[in-house]
Enzyme design. Structure first.
Site, short mmCIF file in Angstrom:
data_model
loop_
_atom_site.label_atom_id
_atom_site.label_comp_id
_atom_site.label_asym_id
_atom_site.label_seq_id
_atom_site.Cartn_x
_atom_site.Cartn_y
_atom_site.Cartn_z
N ARG A 78 -4.59 -2.75 9.80
CA ARG A 78 -4.94 -4.32 10.07
C ARG A 78 -5.10 -4.92 11.44
O ARG A 78 -5.79 -4.43 12.11
CB ARG A 78 -3.69 -4.90 9.14
CG ARG A 78 -3.54 -4.52 7.89
CD ARG A 78 -2.92 -5.47 7.21
NE ARG A 78 -1.34 -5.35 7.56
CZ ARG A 78 -0.49 -5.91 7.25
NH1 ARG A 78 -0.43 -7.02 6.18
NH2 ARG A 78 1.09 -5.77 7.49
N THR A 121 4.87 1.46 6.35
CA THR A 121 3.79 1.13 6.60
C THR A 121 3.21 2.13 7.64
O THR A 121 3.71 2.69 8.72
CB THR A 121 3.33 -0.36 6.93
OG1 THR A 121 2.33 -0.34 7.41
CG2 THR A 121 4.12 -0.69 8.23
N ASP A 151 1.05 1.31 9.40
CA ASP A 151 0.42 0.63 10.51
C ASP A 151 1.57 0.37 11.68
O ASP A 151 0.99 -0.07 12.66
CB ASP A 151 0.16 -0.97 10.01
CG ASP A 151 -0.94 -1.15 8.73
OD1 ASP A 151 -1.67 -0.21 8.69
OD2 ASP A 151 -1.09 -2.12 7.94
N ARG A 160 4.16 -15.82 -6.57
CA ARG A 160 2.79 -16.31 -6.91
C ARG A 160 2.10 -15.30 -7.78
O ARG A 160 1.34 -14.49 -7.49
CB ARG A 160 1.88 -16.43 -5.70
CG ARG A 160 0.81 -17.36 -5.48
CD ARG A 160 0.24 -17.28 -4.13
NE ARG A 160 -0.98 -18.17 -3.97
CZ ARG A 160 -2.15 -17.83 -4.27
NH1 ARG A 160 -2.33 -16.42 -4.31
NH2 ARG A 160 -3.03 -18.87 -4.23
N ASP A 213 3.73 -1.85 12.05
CA ASP A 213 3.63 -3.48 12.74
C ASP A 213 4.92 -4.06 12.49
O ASP A 213 4.71 -5.35 12.41
CB ASP A 213 2.42 -3.97 12.40
CG ASP A 213 2.20 -4.15 10.70
OD1 ASP A 213 3.11 -3.40 10.08
OD2 ASP A 213 1.32 -4.71 10.53
N ASP A 258 5.40 -5.86 5.47
CA ASP A 258 5.93 -7.13 5.70
C ASP A 258 5.87 -8.00 4.63
O ASP A 258 6.80 -9.02 4.05
CB ASP A 258 5.28 -7.84 6.75
CG ASP A 258 3.79 -7.77 6.74
OD1 ASP A 258 3.29 -7.19 5.93
OD2 ASP A 258 2.98 -8.49 7.29
N GLY A 295 0.87 -1.27 0.00
CA GLY A 295 -0.02 -0.13 0.15
C GLY A 295 0.80 1.25 0.06
O GLY A 295 2.08 1.20 0.36
O1 F6P Z 1 -1.29 -1.92 5.43
C1 F6P Z 1 -1.89 -0.62 5.17
C2 F6P Z 1 -3.33 -0.69 4.90
O2 F6P Z 1 -3.71 0.50 4.84
C3 F6P Z 1 -3.92 -1.36 6.15
O3 F6P Z 1 -4.04 -0.42 7.49
C4 F6P Z 1 -5.16 -1.64 5.75
O4 F6P Z 1 -5.89 -2.67 6.27
C5 F6P Z 1 -4.83 -1.85 4.10
O5 F6P Z 1 -3.64 -1.48 4.02
C6 F6P Z 1 -5.73 -1.52 3.08
O6 F6P Z 1 -5.35 -1.98 1.97
P1 F6P Z 1 -6.00 -1.72 0.50
O7 F6P Z 1 -5.78 -0.29 0.23
O8 F6P Z 1 -5.68 -2.82 -0.27
O9 F6P Z 1 -7.59 -1.54 0.71
#
Ligand code: F6P
Length: 365
Positions: A188, A142, A144, A83, A146, A120, A15
């Site tokens: 997440r 990120t 997050d 993959r 995390d 990750d 992301g």
């Molecule tokens: O990992 C970053 C994040 O923004 C998370 O907080 C969220 O769950 C996810 O990506 C959302 O992903 P997408 O942009 O694919 O909807």
């Protein structure tokens, strides 16, 4: 090594996140100005490596991007060389390992060392590529926060500013209308954004995946506030918070690829239940991708810049299979294999949680 190294490749995977452009700029400027290296920008994450989509970065590409969110290289959180969709059979996508092709493409691009900027997922792929002989350096990103091997990832601070600003704004309506306002933030399976923004925004309740909650406990907090004449409450919910039955709420689940499951919607479920049980008018806001966008904070710009410069230094020193990290206030590095081994979650016994509780914030436990 320094003399052998002529051209770096850089890609951004996963992301998008505020501060990515600061990293790209730092990698490019350090390479051009200090070491006379070329830098190839590989577009759209690992897809560009698989499909051979890239361009040679120059000074103009990286001028004026420090304050811009997103990534000038583009990104995707879907394409994994180990993959990759290679066709369809009976209406289903068939995946195959195209890492050999992706690695051969690096040679075609003339890339001596690959810099992977990712979370990750992308860093695990970087680790696998390293195990297959690719000279890789990783940079963690990120919102997050995390990743266990770095104290902070860039993007987190900007997301916190956005979330805290939203809480400040929700206070206005909460107070004026005597409502419960529920804000769902990203993260997440980690509660970092909810915890930090909830504390900074003066939330009354913070619900995170790491601490199971009950509606009774949340209602007690709302009632206790009412008994003190506080006829409104602010609840911050992490998207990964588990309902009292122990289940997540998803916007979308992908049958053959759980990595693509999209969390979302837990605040709506909680908000409905609170209104039903308390009789207090309740409204729900989902902050969503606003947390990933916009201008990076000075902290994120500087962390991205520090990570970018360090990554080039690691590449020159021949220290591959490493990820740059922040340790206290020092920029350091760790093995990629260690970097992705464990997700960093909120420890319910942590000082931060204890501090939040000390000032009266409920975690619904
Ligand atoms: O990992 C970053 C994040 O923004 C998370 O907080 C969220 O769950 C996810 O990506 C959302 O992903 P997408 O942009 O694919 O909807």
């Amino acid at each position: 090594m320094q003399n052998e190294l002529k051209r770096l490749g850089i890609l951004t995977g996963g992301g998008d996140c505020p501060g990515l452009n600061a990293v790209i700029r730092a990698v490019a400027k350090t390479s051009f100005n200090r070491y006379d290296l070329e830098v190839v920008g590989i577009t759209s994450g690992f897809r560009g490596m698989i499909e051979l989509e890239y361009f040679l970065l120059n000074d103009r590409h990286v001028s004026g991007i420090l304050h811009r969110g997103g990534t000038i290289l583009g990104t995707t959180n879907r394409d994994n060389p180990f993959r990759y969709p290679v066709g369809r059979e009976n209406g289903r996508v068939v995946y195959g390992d195209v890492s050999g092709r992706a690695i051969a493409n690096l040679e075609e691009m003339g890339v001596d060392v690959l810099v992977v900027v990712g979370g990750d997922g992308s860093l695990s792929i970087a680790g696998e590529l390293y195990n297959k002989g690719v000279r890789v350096v990783g940079i963690p990103k990120t919102i997050d926060n995390d990743l266990s091997a770095t104290d902070v990832t860039f993007g987190f601070d900007t997301a916190l500013h956005t979330a805290t600003d939203a809480i400040d704004k929700l206070h206005t309506t909460a107070e004026s209308h005597h409502r419960v306002m529920v804000l769902e933030v990203m993260g997440r399976n980690a509660g970092w954004i909810a915890l930090h923004s909830g504390m900074a925004g003066g939330a009354d309740v913070i619900l995170i995946p790491e601490i199971p909650f009950s509606y009774e406990s949340v209602l007690r907090k709302i009632q206790e506030r009412q008994s003190r004449g506080k006829n409104f409450s602010i609840i911050v919910v992490a998207e990964g918070a588990l309902l009292p039955g122990g289940q997540h709420v998803y916007q979308q689940q992908v049958a053959d690829n759980p990595l693509l499951d999209k969390l979302g919607g837990v605040a709506a479920v909680i908000g409905r239940e609170i209104e039903l049980r308390s009789g207090v008018e309740t409204r729900v806001t989902v902050l969503g991708h606003l947390q990933r966008g916009g201008t990076p904070t000075p902290f994120d710009r500087n962390l991205g810049t520090r990570f970018g410069v360090k990554a080039v230094e690691l590449a020159l020193a021949g220290e591959f299979g490493q990820m740059v990290c922040l340790c206290g206030n020092r920029i350091n590095s760790v093995l990629l294999s260690q970097a992705v081994a464990r997700q960093k979650l909120v420890d319910p016994a942590d000082e931060l949680v204890r501090t939040a509780k000390a000032v009266g914030i409920s975690f619904g436990d």
